[in-house]
Design an enzyme around this catalytic site. Sequence first.
Site, PDB file in Angstrom:
ATOM      1  N   LYS A   1      39.514  35.083  30.660  1.00 40.01           N
ATOM      2  CA  LYS A   1      39.050  35.208  32.048  1.00 40.01           C
ATOM      3  C   LYS A   1      38.028  34.110  32.311  1.00 40.01           C
ATOM      4  O   LYS A   1      37.256  33.734  31.426  1.00 40.01           O
ATOM      5  CB  LYS A   1      38.373  36.575  32.235  1.00 40.01           C
ATOM      6  CG  LYS A   1      38.310  37.024  33.665  1.00 40.01           C
ATOM      7  CD  LYS A   1      39.595  37.729  34.059  1.00 40.01           C
ATOM      8  CE  LYS A   1      39.545  38.190  35.498  1.00 40.01           C
ATOM      9  NZ  LYS A   1      40.741  38.958  35.867  1.00 40.01           N
ATOM     10  N   ASN A  58      46.261  45.403  50.086  1.00 42.47           N
ATOM     11  CA  ASN A  58      47.543  44.774  49.738  1.00 42.47           C
ATOM     12  C   ASN A  58      48.406  45.668  48.856  1.00 42.47           C
ATOM     13  O   ASN A  58      49.584  45.889  49.150  1.00 42.47           O
ATOM     14  CB  ASN A  58      47.288  43.444  49.027  1.00 42.47           C
ATOM     15  CG  ASN A  58      46.735  42.418  49.981  1.00 42.47           C
ATOM     16  OD1 ASN A  58      47.164  42.329  51.130  1.00 42.47           O
ATOM     17  ND2 ASN A  58      45.741  41.662  49.531  1.00 42.47           N
TER      18      ASN A  58
END
Length: 350
Positions: free
Chosen positions: A79, A182
């Site tokens: 990440k 979403n």
Amino acid sequence: MVAQTRRMMPPMEYVRLSDEAAGLDGVIAIHSTARGPAAGGCRLWTYDDAGAAMADAFRLAEGMSYKNAMARLPFGGGKAVLRKPAGAFDRRALFEAFGRVVEKLEGRYVTAEDVGTGVSDMECVARHTRHVAGRTALPGLAGGDPSPWTALGVFEAMKAAVDVRYGGPLSGMRVAVLGVGNVGAGLARLLHQAGASLVIADIDPLRCARLAEETGAAVVPIDAIAAVEAEVFAPCALGGALDAATVAALRAGVVCGAANNQLAAPEVAGLLVERGIAYAPDYVVNAGGIINVAAEYLGESEGEVRGRVLEIGPRTREVLEAAAGAGLPPPVVADRMAEQLMMRREVVPV
Ligand code: NAD
């Protein structure tokens, strides 16, 4: 019952990001590369100090190792966390500088968008490295918005979890969805098509109203949704939706949603077991997005993405049945499975 917690292993490697002229300040954490390159998005967020950004990067990179291994992707976990500059900044310069560092890692880390970043940022990164996904999709190939894939994966997982817990299909079930952005809205549409009825809540009343008109969903306040009469509770907003009070209020027999880090504390997994609630672990069910990102990086087709996302259903069933058989919380069983998979090297054709 006390749930065993995941062990916080330090990442194998990290790279400090520092380019004052470009406003770049952050870290790339590489937790695991045993299955392949460390893959995980790039977050742009405000942190109090460098230590907080680093701690977040380590935690998120570890989470990606588990998620990628469980999805059988040929990737480890990584990440990038970038500290959002105070005030105005040159976004393009920042992401180009980030791309130059990603390139120096020669494919050991593959980036994509995450909270605070988007397709246009990844296009800037791509000016300097090919080790980036989450770009504009090319016809027939994987790419573009990962949310519909995440929604499909959660839907497949929910079908399996409902069958395990109630012994039947989703049709006629009532599903309470917290957060209809979403992924949550996409999931709600799939549920509506499958004949489930919906109860929804979101801090954005307009989103709720639009979706209610489209799907016939009932809208309730966010602090009421966990306690509504429903078979399934689907947390699809932010993390930490499940704490002791929420679990005590739940009437649903299944919890299955898209949000990352749904358990406010590891011991909540045990509370869910005590109440007979089948909890489908978040990182098992919400892998559709990273499956799409991985396929984009590998140049695979949309058909291959669909095939892998549809596997999330049987995988969820496997975790829930193994957990019930062993008398353990599903997240503990999922972590053990992922840790086994994390040891295996996969061949990445790039
Ligand atoms: P989004 O921002 O589009 O939607 C989040 C929704 O939650 C918004 O409608 C927002 O108004 C609502 N919300 C925020 N805070 C809330 C609160 N306190 N109470 C109720 N509603 C609240 O995000 P998304 O892409 O749909 O992602 C949803 C969750 O799924 C996130 O936790 C994300 O990390 C996780 N996730 C997303 C993907 C993906 O492909 N987008 C992949 C894996 C995991």
